[in-house]
Design a protein around this motif. Structure first.
Motif, PDB file in Angstrom:
ATOM      1  N   ASN A 158       1.035  -1.204   0.015  1.00 38.93           N
ATOM      2  CA  ASN A 158      -0.165   0.028   0.023  1.00 38.93           C
ATOM      3  C   ASN A 158       1.007   0.759  -0.376  1.00 38.93           C
ATOM      4  OD1 ASN A 158      -1.953   1.617   0.862  1.00 38.93           O
ATOM      5  ND2 ASN A 158      -3.198   0.803   1.603  1.00 38.93           N
ATOM      6  N   VAL A 159       1.411   1.955  -0.961  1.00 36.95           N
ATOM      7  CA  VAL A 159       1.816   2.975  -1.786  1.00 36.95           C
ATOM      8  C   VAL A 159       1.057   3.926  -0.687  1.00 36.95           C
ATOM      9  CG1 VAL A 159       3.368   4.506  -2.936  1.00 36.95           C
ATOM     10  CG2 VAL A 159       3.026   1.552  -3.094  1.00 36.95           C
ATOM     11  N   ASN A 160       1.374   4.573   0.385  1.00 39.14           N
ATOM     12  CA  ASN A 160       1.241   6.174   0.800  1.00 39.14           C
ATOM     13  C   ASN A 160      -0.930   6.246   1.131  1.00 39.14           C
ATOM     14  OD1 ASN A 160       3.530   6.724   0.430  1.00 39.14           O
ATOM     15  ND2 ASN A 160       3.489   8.233  -1.184  1.00 39.14           N
ATOM     16  N   GLY A 161      -0.906   4.803   0.773  1.00 39.29           N
ATOM     17  CA  GLY A 161      -2.881   4.519   1.463  1.00 39.29           C
ATOM     18  C   GLY A 161      -3.083   5.427   0.414  1.00 39.29           C
ATOM     19  N   ASP A 162      -2.940   5.508  -1.042  1.00 39.73           N
ATOM     20  CA  ASP A 162      -3.418   6.214  -2.540  1.00 39.73           C
ATOM     21  C   ASP A 162      -3.709   5.150  -2.622  1.00 39.73           C
ATOM     22  OD1 ASP A 162      -2.700   8.810  -1.993  1.00 39.73           O
ATOM     23  OD2 ASP A 162      -0.738   9.051  -2.718  1.00 39.73           O
ATOM     24  N   VAL A 163      -2.768   4.179  -3.607  1.00 42.43           N
ATOM     25  CA  VAL A 163      -3.268   2.423  -4.202  1.00 42.43           C
ATOM     26  C   VAL A 163      -1.921   1.500  -3.628  1.00 42.43           C
ATOM     27  CG1 VAL A 163      -0.773   3.648  -5.345  1.00 42.43           C
ATOM     28  CG2 VAL A 163      -2.050   2.602  -7.086  1.00 42.43           C
ATOM     29  N   ILE A 164      -3.042   0.455  -4.361  1.00 44.44           N
ATOM     30  CA  ILE A 164      -1.577  -0.610  -3.994  1.00 44.44           C
ATOM     31  C   ILE A 164      -0.899  -1.018  -5.139  1.00 44.44           C
ATOM     32  CG2 ILE A 164      -2.354  -3.374  -3.731  1.00 44.44           C
ATOM     33  CD1 ILE A 164      -4.701  -2.145  -1.502  1.00 44.44           C
ATOM     34  N   PHE A 165       0.294  -1.292  -4.351  1.00 47.31           N
ATOM     35  CA  PHE A 165       1.242  -1.771  -5.514  1.00 47.31           C
ATOM     36  C   PHE A 165       0.854  -3.624  -5.837  1.00 47.31           C
ATOM     37  CE2 PHE A 165       2.243   2.392  -6.399  1.00 47.31           C
ATOM     38  CZ  PHE A 165       2.239   1.630  -7.977  1.00 47.31           C
ATOM     39  N   ARG A 166       0.956  -4.026  -6.681  1.00 44.97           N
ATOM     40  CA  ARG A 166       0.541  -5.617  -6.488  1.00 44.97           C
ATOM     41  C   ARG A 166       1.944  -5.890  -6.682  1.00 44.97           C
ATOM     42  NH1 ARG A 166      -4.604  -8.725  -6.579  1.00 44.97           N
ATOM     43  NH2 ARG A 166      -4.486  -7.626  -4.216  1.00 44.97           N
ATOM     44  N   ILE A 167       2.931  -6.333  -6.504  1.00 43.70           N
ATOM     45  CA  ILE A 167       4.167  -7.201  -7.208  1.00 43.70           C
ATOM     46  C   ILE A 167       4.698  -8.099  -7.697  1.00 43.70           C
ATOM     47  CG2 ILE A 167       6.606  -6.545  -7.468  1.00 43.70           C
ATOM     48  CD1 ILE A 167       6.604  -3.751  -6.389  1.00 43.70           C
ATOM     49  N   VAL A 168       4.610  -8.441  -8.697  1.00 41.96           N
ATOM     50  CA  VAL A 168       4.691 -10.351  -8.635  1.00 41.96           C
ATOM     51  C   VAL A 168       6.058 -10.694  -9.668  1.00 41.96           C
ATOM     52  CG1 VAL A 168       4.040 -12.308 -10.076  1.00 41.96           C
ATOM     53  CG2 VAL A 168       2.489  -9.835  -9.875  1.00 41.96           C
ATOM     54  N   ASP A 169       6.884 -11.212  -8.623  1.00 42.71           N
ATOM     55  CA  ASP A 169       8.588 -11.491  -8.177  1.00 42.71           C
ATOM     56  C   ASP A 169       8.615 -13.395  -9.365  1.00 42.71           C
ATOM     57  OD1 ASP A 169      10.832 -11.683  -8.547  1.00 42.71           O
ATOM     58  OD2 ASP A 169      10.945 -12.164  -6.206  1.00 42.71           O
ATOM     59  N   VAL A 170       9.416 -13.085 -10.324  1.00 43.54           N
ATOM     60  CA  VAL A 170       9.435 -14.008 -11.472  1.00 43.54           C
ATOM     61  C   VAL A 170      10.485 -14.695 -11.016  1.00 43.54           C
ATOM     62  CG1 VAL A 170       6.815 -14.271 -11.724  1.00 43.54           C
ATOM     63  CG2 VAL A 170       9.506 -13.236 -13.203  1.00 43.54           C
ATOM     64  N   ALA A 171      10.770 -16.283 -11.253  1.00 46.78           N
ATOM     65  CA  ALA A 171      11.851 -16.737 -11.074  1.00 46.78           C
ATOM     66  C   ALA A 171      12.715 -17.086 -12.631  1.00 46.78           C
ATOM     67  CB  ALA A 171      12.020 -18.285 -10.715  1.00 46.78           C
ATOM     68  N   GLY A 172      13.625 -16.257 -12.944  1.00 46.13           N
ATOM     69  CA  GLY A 172      14.247 -15.196 -14.111  1.00 46.13           C
ATOM     70  C   GLY A 172      14.750 -16.582 -14.113  1.00 46.13           C
ATOM     71  N   GLN A 173      15.350 -17.504 -13.900  1.00 43.07           N
ATOM     72  CA  GLN A 173      16.009 -18.873 -14.877  1.00 43.07           C
ATOM     73  C   GLN A 173      15.146 -19.201 -15.722  1.00 43.07           C
ATOM     74  OE1 GLN A 173      18.428 -21.661 -12.874  1.00 43.07           O
ATOM     75  NE2 GLN A 173      19.094 -20.458 -11.844  1.00 43.07           N
ATOM     76  N   ARG A 174      16.373 -19.940 -17.471  1.00 45.34           N
ATOM     77  CA  ARG A 174      15.569 -20.160 -18.623  1.00 45.34           C
ATOM     78  C   ARG A 174      14.431 -21.747 -18.431  1.00 45.34           C
ATOM     79  NH1 ARG A 174      20.302 -21.658 -22.986  1.00 45.34           N
ATOM     80  NH2 ARG A 174      20.524 -19.305 -23.314  1.00 45.34           N
ATOM     81  N   GLY A 175      14.107 -22.016 -17.411  1.00 48.92           N
ATOM     82  CA  GLY A 175      13.581 -23.423 -17.774  1.00 48.92           C
ATOM     83  C   GLY A 175      12.265 -22.793 -16.596  1.00 48.92           C
ATOM     84  N   GLU A 176      12.091 -21.669 -15.758  1.00 50.33           N
ATOM     85  CA  GLU A 176      10.797 -21.287 -15.038  1.00 50.33           C
ATOM     86  C   GLU A 176      10.659 -20.467 -16.473  1.00 50.33           C
ATOM     87  OE1 GLU A 176      10.266 -21.525 -12.163  1.00 50.33           O
ATOM     88  OE2 GLU A 176      11.960 -23.329 -12.529  1.00 50.33           O
ATOM     89  N   ARG A 177      10.957 -19.870 -17.064  1.00 54.12           N
ATOM     90  CA  ARG A 177      10.118 -18.972 -17.724  1.00 54.12           C
ATOM     91  C   ARG A 177       8.823 -18.984 -18.707  1.00 54.12           C
ATOM     92  NH1 ARG A 177      15.364 -16.880 -21.296  1.00 54.12           N
ATOM     93  NH2 ARG A 177      16.326 -16.324 -18.651  1.00 54.12           N
ATOM     94  N   LYS A 178       8.748 -20.113 -19.414  1.00 56.35           N
ATOM     95  CA  LYS A 178       7.434 -21.073 -19.379  1.00 56.35           C
ATOM     96  C   LYS A 178       5.913 -20.617 -18.799  1.00 56.35           C
ATOM     97  CE  LYS A 178       8.314 -25.242 -19.107  1.00 56.35           C
ATOM     98  NZ  LYS A 178       9.693 -25.125 -18.537  1.00 56.35           N
TER      99      LYS A 178
END
Ligand SMILES: Nc1nc2c(ncn2[C@@H]2O[C@H](COP(=O)(O)OP(=O)(O)OP(=O)(O)O)[C@@H](O)[C@H]2O)c(=O)[nH]1
Ligand SMILES: [Mg+2]
Length: 571
Positions: free
Chosen positions: A404-424
């Protein structure tokens, strides 16, 4: 005499047509029935339901508009559609041909003209206005959610960005998380030291007697420690997806000595474990007995040491001495801290060994942890934010976190695994993305990919960026490029030119020119150029994701861009 023929009476129109769902947005085949003189068009699941007059739904015709409709979707475009719109709802219907589309549009238009506003329609209208008002009120109080997708190759710094967000917008880390990272830092540090020892051995690097002695003692302790660590697994893990599974995997048969970290960035102790077998496990095996070094000189790292301090073998690993291997609960034993300090204070280790270790994909934070060994080695050690930011565990799967950034907006951050096998797997998270933050580690220009130990890491990152910024799934998505790890880049550029990665580069070896060239290489990937008016204009920032102050400035600017580009939608 005027002849005014009455138009032939219209017949009931019936056909199976596809209707786009209102709740579940798929296409459903329904039997549509339009009776002349009716104020509704009805649709049924099938003929039986029609005979029982149990409609699945009714489209009111009074005050309604009908028109041709173009339904284009990347995956499932539909032809010959029409749209029937009331003030508060619309129906999208797909017919089988142009002729059928026209026939239904004409018939519905006619029915609209002759329809009357029944009481039922009035009540329905009233209800839908109330519903809409209620929804509007609810949405007004609802904080908008903006979805940010973090993409980039393995080890580029995506999860570090999430950690910074926690520091800035979650008031840091919980006690549980701190505990997890404390243990992870121990693992990163101890495995980092083990890898340096492996590099010494593999490259026949000459080290003084004092260092050698510490190496042997550390090795013999590490061997037992690893065995126990593998047996216990990692307890109290608050971030399940971040468990470095490579550490737990004991069946790794990767024989490539330059590829110790099979999971790309997480410590791979199982490989090291094997390598350590010949490093004074029983105190009598020596390193490189009289072996020739790569430069042809005989190394002085020889010693068969029958008296060698085999102080950490299995026999004393139980009972009162058991704590010496239980780093998770008791910290790094003081004697092991001393060995590490001795080895690390050797200038050969800090220079030649460290340099060689890059080929073995050494974790970039190893140097930082070794420099901090006195503090980290204390039994009371608690990690500070920078320690946590420097820690490394390969992301497994996907981690979504709301900020929740300053109560104005929610940033939903999606963190993924970056290696080749994971990208699909990434494609599953491409829906409703507000912005993509692509993280590229620009210091990787002279490094090989962990996955194949041959592709240049920066080339891999450029190719991945090319496919992301030109992907038709994101025609309107803002793309923010983080040219990350500038601290390491600044350091490396003094030694190695980017020519190693870009043979056409003709500039000098300055930070400014080299980093600018890399930035342009990324931006030039965007087909059709990166004009300010293009819909998915690429914004870029040079970043050091481990530096909280500079990251805050960058993030504030990113936040402003995203909000200004998106929020008018909510107002
Ligand atoms: N010195 C320095 N280290 C950084 C920077 N950004 C990230 N790191 C370190 O790089 C390592 C890898 O960072 P991560 O955030 O785990 O990388 P990732 O992109 O999430 O990697 P995957 O999960 O494998 O896809 C960690 O040890 C970080 O501390 C930076 O700007 N400077
Ligand atoms: Mg990660």
């Amino acid at each position: 005499m005027d002849f005014n023929p009455t138009p032939p009476p219209r017949e009931t129109l019936r056909a199976y047509l596809s209707k786009k769902g209102h709740v579940v947005k798929n296409w459903k085949l329904r039997l549509f029935v339009l009776k002349p003189g009716s104020s509704y068009m009805e649709y049924f699941v099938d003929e039986t339901k029609e005979q029982q007059h149990l409609p699945q739904g009714r489209v009111p015709l009074y005050g309604t508009r009908v028109m041709e409709y173009v339904y284009s979707s990347n995956n499932n475009p539909r032809e010959f559609c029409l749209s029937v719109e009331t003030e508060h709802k619309n129906w999208i219907i797909s017919t089988g041909s142009k002729a059928q589309q026209m026939e239904w549009i004409e018939a519905i238009k006619h029915a609209i003209e002759t329809s009357v506003e029944t009481d039922e329609i009035k009540i329905q209208k009233h209800k839908s206005i109330e519903k809409q008002l209620h929804l509007d009120g609810k949405n007004k109080n609802k904080t908008p959610v903006l979805k940010l997708l973090l993409l980039g190759t393995g080890e580029s710094g995506k999860s570090t960005v999430v950690k910074q967000m926690k520091i800035l917008h979650h008031k840091g880390f919980s006690k549980e998380e701190e505990e997890f990272y404390r243990n992870l830092i121990y693992i990163n540090l101890l495995d980092g030291m083990a890898l340096l020892i492996h590099v010494i051995k593999e490259n026949n690097i000459e080290i003084p007697q004092e260092t050698l002695s510490a190496v042997k003692n550390y090795s013999s302790w590490y061997r037992v420690y690893i065995e126990k660590r593998n047996k216990n697994g990692i307890r109290n893990n608050p971030i399940g997806s971040m468990i470095p599974t490579s550490i737990l995997n004991n069946n790794n048969n990767n024989n490539n000595s330059n590829s110790l970290r099979n999971n790309g960035g997480g410590s791979s102790s199982s490989e090291l474990d094997k390598k350590m077998t010949h490093l004074s496990l029983d105190g009598s095996t020596c390193i490189n007995s009289n072996s020739a070094s790569s430069n042809g000189n005989t190394t002085t790292t020889t010693t068969s040491n029958s008296n060698s301090t085999n102080i950490h073998n299995r026999s004393n690993s139980d009972g009162s001495n058991n704590n010496i291997f239980n780093v998770q609960d008791f910290g790094i034993p003081p004697i092991i801290t001393n060995y590490i300090s001795t080895i690390w204070s050797d200038p050969v280790v800090q220079s030649e060994v460290m340099l060689q270790a890059q080929k073995y994909h050494i974790n970039e934070s190893t140097q930082y942890y070794l420099n901090e060994i006195k503090r980290i080695g204390k039994p009371t050690y608690q990690p500070v934010n920078l320690d946590i930011l420097k820690s490394r565990a390969t992301t497994n799967g996907v981690v979504e976190t709301d900020f929740n950034v300053n109560g104005d907006v929610i940033f939903r951050i999606v963190d993924v695994a970056g290696q080749r096998g994971e990208r699909k797997k990434w494609i599953n998270f491409f829906d409703d993305v507000t912005a993509i933050v692509f993280v590229a580690a620009i210091n990787e220009y002279d490094q090989k990919l962990v996955e194949d130990n041959c592709t240049n890491r920066l080339h891999e990152s450029l190719n991945l960026f090319d496919s992301i910024c030109n992907d038709s799934t994101f025609p309107k998505t803002s793309i923010i490029l983080f040219l990350n790890k500038i601290d390491l880049f600044r350091d490396k550029i003094k030694r190695t030119s980017i020519k190693i990665c870009f043979p056409d580069y003709a500039g000098d070896q300055s930070y400014e020119k080299s980093s600018n060239y890399i930035k342009n290489s990324f931006l030039s990937k965007k087909k059709g150029g990166n004009g300010v008016n293009s819909q998915n204009f690429i914004y870029f920032h040079f970043t050091c994701a481990t530096d909280t102050k500079s990251f805050e400035t960058v993030f504030n600017s990113v936040r402003d861009i995203i909000i200004s580009k998106t929020l008018e939608f909510y107002c």
